[in-house]
Write a protein that holds these residues in place. Sequence first.
Motif, PDB file in Angstrom:
ATOM      1  N   ARG A  82      13.529 -16.628  46.287  1.00  0.00           N
ATOM      2  CA  ARG A  82      14.767 -17.364  46.576  1.00  0.00           C
ATOM      3  C   ARG A  82      14.906 -17.674  48.060  1.00  0.00           C
ATOM      4  O   ARG A  82      15.315 -18.773  48.436  1.00  0.00           O
ATOM      5  CB  ARG A  82      15.987 -16.564  46.111  1.00  0.00           C
ATOM      6  CG  ARG A  82      16.149 -16.478  44.606  1.00  0.00           C
ATOM      7  CD  ARG A  82      17.463 -15.787  44.246  1.00  0.00           C
ATOM      8  NE  ARG A  82      18.600 -16.557  44.717  1.00  0.00           N
ATOM      9  CZ  ARG A  82      19.647 -16.063  45.379  1.00  0.00           C
ATOM     10  NH1 ARG A  82      19.699 -14.769  45.657  1.00  0.00           N
ATOM     11  NH2 ARG A  82      20.629 -16.836  45.760  1.00  0.00           N
ATOM     12  N   ALA A  83      14.568 -16.701  48.908  1.00  0.00           N
ATOM     13  CA  ALA A  83      14.725 -16.893  50.354  1.00  0.00           C
ATOM     14  C   ALA A  83      13.703 -17.880  50.909  1.00  0.00           C
ATOM     15  O   ALA A  83      14.007 -18.655  51.818  1.00  0.00           O
ATOM     16  CB  ALA A  83      14.607 -15.545  51.068  1.00  0.00           C
ATOM     17  N   GLY A  84      12.498 -17.842  50.376  1.00  0.00           N
ATOM     18  CA  GLY A  84      11.472 -18.791  50.800  1.00  0.00           C
ATOM     19  C   GLY A  84      10.986 -18.612  52.225  1.00  0.00           C
ATOM     20  O   GLY A  84      10.453 -19.555  52.831  1.00  0.00           O
ATOM     21  N   VAL A 128      15.657 -11.584  34.844  1.00  0.00           N
ATOM     22  CA  VAL A 128      15.113 -11.725  36.199  1.00  0.00           C
ATOM     23  C   VAL A 128      13.634 -12.088  36.168  1.00  0.00           C
ATOM     24  O   VAL A 128      13.185 -12.963  36.926  1.00  0.00           O
ATOM     25  CB  VAL A 128      15.334 -10.427  37.010  1.00  0.00           C
ATOM     26  CG1 VAL A 128      14.654 -10.525  38.379  1.00  0.00           C
ATOM     27  CG2 VAL A 128      16.823 -10.149  37.186  1.00  0.00           C
ATOM     28  N   LEU A 129      12.873 -11.447  35.298  1.00  0.00           N
ATOM     29  CA  LEU A 129      11.443 -11.735  35.239  1.00  0.00           C
ATOM     30  C   LEU A 129      11.195 -13.181  34.809  1.00  0.00           C
ATOM     31  O   LEU A 129      10.274 -13.837  35.314  1.00  0.00           O
ATOM     32  CB  LEU A 129      10.747 -10.765  34.287  1.00  0.00           C
ATOM     33  CG  LEU A 129       9.213 -10.751  34.321  1.00  0.00           C
ATOM     34  CD1 LEU A 129       8.700 -10.544  35.743  1.00  0.00           C
ATOM     35  CD2 LEU A 129       8.669  -9.672  33.393  1.00  0.00           C
ATOM     36  N   ALA A 130      12.019 -13.687  33.923  1.00  0.00           N
ATOM     37  CA  ALA A 130      11.881 -15.085  33.502  1.00  0.00           C
ATOM     38  C   ALA A 130      12.120 -16.027  34.680  1.00  0.00           C
ATOM     39  O   ALA A 130      11.400 -17.017  34.859  1.00  0.00           O
ATOM     40  CB  ALA A 130      12.871 -15.392  32.378  1.00  0.00           C
ATOM     41  N   GLU A 131      13.124 -15.711  35.506  1.00  0.00           N
ATOM     42  CA  GLU A 131      13.404 -16.557  36.667  1.00  0.00           C
ATOM     43  C   GLU A 131      12.268 -16.498  37.681  1.00  0.00           C
ATOM     44  O   GLU A 131      11.917 -17.506  38.293  1.00  0.00           O
ATOM     45  CB  GLU A 131      14.721 -16.143  37.327  1.00  0.00           C
ATOM     46  CG  GLU A 131      15.138 -17.074  38.452  1.00  0.00           C
ATOM     47  CD  GLU A 131      16.516 -16.792  39.015  1.00  0.00           C
ATOM     48  OE1 GLU A 131      16.864 -17.414  40.038  1.00  0.00           O
ATOM     49  OE2 GLU A 131      17.227 -15.944  38.442  1.00  0.00           O
ATOM     50  N   ILE A 132      11.683 -15.322  37.852  1.00  0.00           N
ATOM     51  CA  ILE A 132      10.538 -15.184  38.750  1.00  0.00           C
ATOM     52  C   ILE A 132       9.402 -16.092  38.292  1.00  0.00           C
ATOM     53  O   ILE A 132       8.793 -16.819  39.091  1.00  0.00           O
ATOM     54  CB  ILE A 132      10.066 -13.713  38.799  1.00  0.00           C
ATOM     55  CG1 ILE A 132      11.079 -12.852  39.563  1.00  0.00           C
ATOM     56  CG2 ILE A 132       8.677 -13.612  39.446  1.00  0.00           C
ATOM     57  CD1 ILE A 132      10.807 -11.368  39.470  1.00  0.00           C
ATOM     58  N   ILE A 133       9.111 -16.078  37.003  1.00  0.00           N
ATOM     59  CA  ILE A 133       8.012 -16.873  36.462  1.00  0.00           C
ATOM     60  C   ILE A 133       8.289 -18.365  36.628  1.00  0.00           C
ATOM     61  O   ILE A 133       7.408 -19.146  37.026  1.00  0.00           O
ATOM     62  CB  ILE A 133       7.772 -16.507  34.982  1.00  0.00           C
ATOM     63  CG1 ILE A 133       7.233 -15.075  34.897  1.00  0.00           C
ATOM     64  CG2 ILE A 133       6.807 -17.492  34.324  1.00  0.00           C
ATOM     65  CD1 ILE A 133       7.189 -14.510  33.492  1.00  0.00           C
TER      66      ILE A 133
END
Length: 251
Positions: free
Chosen positions: A18-20, A38-43
Amino acid sequence: MIDRDWIYGRNPVLEVLRAGRREVNEIRVASGADESDVLAEIIVRANQRGIQLQRVSKTDLDRVSDHHQSVLAHVSKYVYVTVDEIIDHASTLHEDPFLLLLDVIQDPQNLGTLIRTAEAVGVHGLIIPGKRSAAVTPAVVSASSGASEHMRIAQHNLAQAIRSIKEHGVWVAGLDASEDSQPLHKVDLSGPVALVVGHEGSGMRRLVQENCDFLVRLPMRGEIESLNAAVAGSIALFHVWEKRDFTGSER
């Protein structure tokens, strides 16, 4: 070869994305893990950025960390900023500077907790010594639940940093339990202010303490004489934010 870190845990990895602010070389996910929330968003974010995504055994992740929560990210080292960049950040937001200085906090858990609290209350930046202090390691990223990725942190000689921020009109309050300190609630902390939290055992070093404008303490009524540095610092940070009328609470 570029020196890199393995960031572990779902929230820390997500906040890195998110921070990039870091280059992400690859992300490893445990095969068979529940790829939701959360893991889905990471992927999804990894795929959007074209980051290499590997599904590996949990045993492979265990070799890096016992606290991976089914995901690891191989990333570039944390990038520190300068003291002036922190001051400029506050100016960009048209806010009085709100800073946190940590004098040789050595426990990664304490540093991570203070970073997490500082980020939550809108601190514009942290300043930590370059020597004898915990740095922003994967353990600190984990302890901060990834808040470190959104926080501007400078490594600098603290006594020099205090003199520098004073030139910008910032008042410096040292958190100290001595009789020379004033109760926190009786001090005006509504303007440009920097809070200094000292070492877990010995408190602030002499030169750092002498450069503070004043000393403040948390009022206590129980039998225990003091609080953990991270707890005391977190309480004080929320108190300062309240004194600032919760400035920036909508950000």
